[in-house]
Design an enzyme around this catalytic site. Sequence first.
Site, PDB file in Angstrom:
ATOM      1  CB  SER A 164      -0.934  -0.009   1.209  1.00  0.00           C
ATOM      2  OG  SER A 164      -0.214  -0.217   2.398  1.00  0.00           O
ATOM      3  CD  GLU A 194       0.407   7.620   5.305  1.00  0.00           C
ATOM      4  OE1 GLU A 194       0.239   6.563   5.941  1.00  0.00           O
ATOM      5  OE2 GLU A 194       0.914   8.638   5.805  1.00  0.00           O
ATOM      6  CG  ASP A 232       0.604  13.921  16.389  1.00  0.00           C
ATOM      7  OD1 ASP A 232       0.754  13.103  17.315  1.00  0.00           O
ATOM      8  OD2 ASP A 232       1.119  13.795  15.265  1.00  0.00           O
ATOM      9  CB  THR A 280      -2.576  11.770   5.684  1.00  0.00           C
ATOM     10  OG1 THR A 280      -2.392  12.938   4.902  1.00  0.00           O
ATOM     11  CG2 THR A 280      -1.489  10.763   5.383  1.00  0.00           C
ATOM     12  CE1 TYR A 281     -10.484  14.352   7.922  1.00  0.00           C
ATOM     13  CE2 TYR A 281      -9.670  15.233   9.996  1.00  0.00           C
ATOM     14  CZ  TYR A 281     -10.660  15.146   9.037  1.00  0.00           C
ATOM     15  OH  TYR A 281     -11.825  15.858   9.185  1.00  0.00           O
ATOM     16  CE1 TYR A 339       2.346   6.014  16.550  1.00  0.00           C
ATOM     17  CE2 TYR A 339       0.621   4.690  17.601  1.00  0.00           C
ATOM     18  CZ  TYR A 339       1.008   5.784  16.839  1.00  0.00           C
ATOM     19  OH  TYR A 339       0.048   6.646  16.355  1.00  0.00           O
ATOM     20  NE  ARG A 390      -3.979  11.488  20.777  1.00  0.00           N
ATOM     21  CZ  ARG A 390      -2.931  11.669  21.562  1.00  0.00           C
ATOM     22  NH1 ARG A 390      -3.026  11.391  22.854  1.00  0.00           N
ATOM     23  NH2 ARG A 390      -1.787  12.116  21.087  1.00  0.00           N
ATOM     24  CD  GLN A 442       5.039   6.921  12.953  1.00  0.00           C
ATOM     25  OE1 GLN A 442       5.149   6.947  11.722  1.00  0.00           O
ATOM     26  NE2 GLN A 442       4.320   7.798  13.631  1.00  0.00           N
ATOM     27  CD  GLN A 444      11.615  14.731   3.529  1.00  0.00           C
ATOM     28  OE1 GLN A 444      12.180  13.744   3.054  1.00  0.00           O
ATOM     29  NE2 GLN A 444      10.706  15.409   2.868  1.00  0.00           N
ATOM     30  CE  LYS A 457       9.322  14.992  -4.327  1.00  0.00           C
ATOM     31  NZ  LYS A 457       8.526  15.750  -3.400  1.00  0.00           N
ATOM     32  CG  PHE A 486       9.614  12.888   8.598  1.00  0.00           C
ATOM     33  CD1 PHE A 486       8.851  14.042   8.676  1.00  0.00           C
ATOM     34  CD2 PHE A 486       9.792  12.303   7.350  1.00  0.00           C
ATOM     35  CE1 PHE A 486       8.289  14.620   7.547  1.00  0.00           C
ATOM     36  CE2 PHE A 486       9.232  12.869   6.216  1.00  0.00           C
ATOM     37  CZ  PHE A 486       8.486  14.027   6.314  1.00  0.00           C
ATOM     38  CG  HIS A 502       1.101   1.906   4.853  1.00  0.00           C
ATOM     39  ND1 HIS A 502      -0.034   1.971   4.071  1.00  0.00           N
ATOM     40  CD2 HIS A 502       1.216   3.128   5.433  1.00  0.00           C
ATOM     41  CE1 HIS A 502      -0.576   3.166   4.185  1.00  0.00           C
ATOM     42  NE2 HIS A 502       0.166   3.904   5.001  1.00  0.00           N
ATOM     43  CG  HIS A 519      -4.852   8.190   7.129  1.00  0.00           C
ATOM     44  ND1 HIS A 519      -3.549   8.270   7.557  1.00  0.00           N
ATOM     45  CD2 HIS A 519      -4.852   7.269   6.141  1.00  0.00           C
ATOM     46  CE1 HIS A 519      -2.795   7.448   6.857  1.00  0.00           C
ATOM     47  NE2 HIS A 519      -3.563   6.826   5.978  1.00  0.00           N
TER      48      HIS A 519
HETATM   49  C1  LIG Z   1       0.039   4.584  10.106  1.00  0.00           C
HETATM   50  C2  LIG Z   1      -0.158   5.934  10.727  1.00  0.00           C
HETATM   51  C3  LIG Z   1      -0.895   6.896  10.043  1.00  0.00           C
HETATM   52  C4  LIG Z   1      -1.121   8.157  10.612  1.00  0.00           C
HETATM   53  N1  LIG Z   1      -1.873   9.075   9.924  1.00  0.00           N
HETATM   54  C5  LIG Z   1      -2.132  10.291  10.463  1.00  0.00           C
HETATM   55  C6  LIG Z   1      -2.960  11.235   9.796  1.00  0.00           C
HETATM   56  O1  LIG Z   1      -3.435  10.988   8.691  1.00  0.00           O
HETATM   57  N2  LIG Z   1      -3.201  12.430  10.400  1.00  0.00           N
HETATM   58  C7  LIG Z   1      -2.677  12.735  11.632  1.00  0.00           C
HETATM   59  O2  LIG Z   1      -2.944  13.836  12.133  1.00  0.00           O
HETATM   60  N3  LIG Z   1      -1.896  11.854  12.307  1.00  0.00           N
HETATM   61  C8  LIG Z   1      -1.607  10.643  11.751  1.00  0.00           C
HETATM   62  N4  LIG Z   1      -0.824   9.736  12.429  1.00  0.00           N
HETATM   63  C9  LIG Z   1      -0.200  10.131  13.701  1.00  0.00           C
HETATM   64  C10 LIG Z   1      -1.128   9.877  14.919  1.00  0.00           C
HETATM   65  O3  LIG Z   1      -2.263  10.705  14.838  1.00  0.00           O
HETATM   66  C11 LIG Z   1      -0.317  10.200  16.175  1.00  0.00           C
HETATM   67  O4  LIG Z   1       0.695   9.265  16.344  1.00  0.00           O
HETATM   68  C12 LIG Z   1      -1.136  10.382  17.450  1.00  0.00           C
HETATM   69  O5  LIG Z   1      -0.275  10.993  18.425  1.00  0.00           O
HETATM   70  C13 LIG Z   1      -1.678   9.111  18.060  1.00  0.00           C
HETATM   71  O6  LIG Z   1      -2.709   8.593  17.350  1.00  0.00           O
HETATM   72  P1  LIG Z   1      -3.281   7.123  17.713  1.00  0.00           P
HETATM   73  O7  LIG Z   1      -4.435   6.895  16.848  1.00  0.00           O
HETATM   74  O8  LIG Z   1      -2.195   6.133  17.718  1.00  0.00           O
HETATM   75  O9  LIG Z   1      -3.777   7.424  19.220  1.00  0.00           O
HETATM   76  P2  LIG Z   1      -4.197   6.484  20.417  1.00  0.00           P
HETATM   77  O10 LIG Z   1      -4.230   5.058  20.066  1.00  0.00           O
HETATM   78  O11 LIG Z   1      -5.423   7.080  21.019  1.00  0.00           O
HETATM   79  O12 LIG Z   1      -2.956   6.677  21.420  1.00  0.00           O
HETATM   80  C14 LIG Z   1      -2.498   7.970  21.792  1.00  0.00           C
HETATM   81  C15 LIG Z   1      -1.714   7.854  23.087  1.00  0.00           C
HETATM   82  O13 LIG Z   1      -2.625   7.610  24.168  1.00  0.00           O
HETATM   83  C16 LIG Z   1      -2.355   6.345  24.773  1.00  0.00           C
HETATM   84  N5  LIG Z   1      -3.676   5.748  25.005  1.00  0.00           N
HETATM   85  C17 LIG Z   1      -4.481   5.164  24.098  1.00  0.00           C
HETATM   86  N6  LIG Z   1      -5.628   4.789  24.661  1.00  0.00           N
HETATM   87  C18 LIG Z   1      -5.563   5.137  25.954  1.00  0.00           C
HETATM   88  C19 LIG Z   1      -6.458   5.042  27.063  1.00  0.00           C
HETATM   89  N7  LIG Z   1      -7.681   4.490  26.935  1.00  0.00           N
HETATM   90  N8  LIG Z   1      -6.037   5.523  28.282  1.00  0.00           N
HETATM   91  C20 LIG Z   1      -4.820   6.094  28.425  1.00  0.00           C
HETATM   92  N9  LIG Z   1      -3.932   6.218  27.407  1.00  0.00           N
HETATM   93  C21 LIG Z   1      -4.304   5.758  26.189  1.00  0.00           C
HETATM   94  C22 LIG Z   1      -1.485   5.572  23.804  1.00  0.00           C
HETATM   95  O14 LIG Z   1      -0.619   4.653  24.448  1.00  0.00           O
HETATM   96  C23 LIG Z   1      -0.702   6.707  23.128  1.00  0.00           C
HETATM   97  O15 LIG Z   1       0.372   7.117  23.922  1.00  0.00           O
HETATM   98  C24 LIG Z   1      -0.569   8.467  11.888  1.00  0.00           C
HETATM   99  C25 LIG Z   1       0.195   7.493  12.561  1.00  0.00           C
HETATM  100  C26 LIG Z   1       0.402   6.253  12.000  1.00  0.00           C
HETATM  101  C27 LIG Z   1       1.213   5.227  12.741  1.00  0.00           C
END
Ligand SMILES: Cc1cc2nc3c(=O)[nH]c(=O)nc-3n(C[C@H](O)[C@H](O)[C@H](O)COP(=O)(O)OP(=O)(O)OC[C@H]3O[C@@H](n4cnc5c(N)ncnc54)[C@H](O)[C@@H]3O)c2cc1C
Length: 314
Positions: free
Chosen positions: A38, A40, A132, A71-72, A170, A130, A201, A237, A297, A241, A291, A100
């Site tokens: 895949s 992205e 960032d 992505t979002y 992660y 979730r 990640q 770069q 690019k 990241f 992925h 996403h």
């Molecule tokens: C493949 C991939 C694609 C991505 N695409 C995007 C994108 O398109 N747009 C974007 O803005 N970001 C993107 N991200 C980044 C991502 O949004 C960030 O890494 C963000 O900080 C965490 O998102 P998550 O969905 O893993 O969060 P979560 O799974 O909610 O985790 C966030 C943090 O909270 C902790 N946590 C989770 N659940 C709980 C709970 N119930 N109680 C206490 N702690 C908890 C986790 O251990 C972690 O430290 C992507 C990341 C990856 C790996």
Amino acid sequence: MDDPRWLCVPALARAPAPSGTTAMRIDQLLGRGQPAISFEFFPPKTDAGFNQLLATVEELRPLEPSYVSVTYGAGGSTREKTVDLTVRIQRDLGIRSMAHLTCVGHTADELGGILDDLWAGGVRNVLALRGDPPAGAATFTKTEGGFAYADELAAFAAARHDFCVAVAGYPEGHPQCLNRTRDLENLKRKVDAGGRLVITQLFFDNAEFYRFRDEAERAGIKVPEVAGIMPITNVSQIKRFIGMCGAKIPHPLLTRLESLEQDPESVYRAGIDHATEQCADLLKQQVAGLHYYTLNKSKATADIAKRLNFDHAF
Ligand SMILES: Cc1cc2nc3c(=O)[nH]c(=O)nc-3n(C[C@H](O)[C@H](O)[C@H](O)COP(=O)(O)OP(=O)(O)OC[C@H]3O[C@@H](n4cnc5c(N)ncnc54)[C@H](O)[C@@H]3O)c2cc1C
């Protein structure tokens, strides 16, 4: 945090719904004994960038990607752009797509509306995240009436429509979670909430991925884990990241890249060499999928595929 991977596109026209295999959910593809491949992309900011992106997707079409993801935007900034681009790739280009979606800045009602638009557009795959914290904020703050963690969005998306919901993993731990066991418990919560596959990640040391895969298995996470691959093509770069996402570059690789920094061609070759070796080893170890973070690019991904002699893709 303005991670350029999640930056943003102008609204796009919609077209008739897809038929046949492009409408399939990704979890119907995985587990057939072949790895999913895949790519992205992020929604470009301009019309010119958008047309360029469609050309890039076309350039990669011969590799027959299992799916393409969009992505979002950071800070929840690309609602329509992400929806429109994901729908367009699925409907007009006939390539299976995944959107996403993040909880940032959205109520559950708004997220429901986005999921409805995706579903109506023929998209069957969603990566529930979730997101960032916004630039300048140290911690994530839940929007009133929204969700605090990705597991809540995963459950919501799975209940809203018959989506294949993917979640993020992660291998080196999420940067805001200082305890890997706790991080895996949180990943399991996402899978139990409806996650049908994990996309990781980026990482540069396969040992980190294998350890993550084994630990996830021991933690009772049974869904396929797809490995996130980012070919290094630019030293400053990639340093930016990894500073944001918490991945580490193995010391010998970093030293080598730094010694080549003044020679972009050599950096590119070293980056492709490393990513190709990573992918070859992962395929040998029966990874569920690769992925590629393409940064919009095609060249690096196409070069790796050529060297791997891809006939693994669906
Ligand atoms: C493949 C991939 C694609 C991505 N695409 C995007 C994108 O398109 N747009 C974007 O803005 N970001 C993107 N991200 C980044 C991502 O949004 C960030 O890494 C963000 O900080 C965490 O998102 P998550 O969905 O893993 O969060 P979560 O799974 O909610 O985790 C966030 C943090 O909270 C902790 N946590 C989770 N659940 C709980 C709970 N119930 N109680 C206490 N702690 C908890 C986790 O251990 C972690 O430290 C992507 C990341 C990856 C790996």
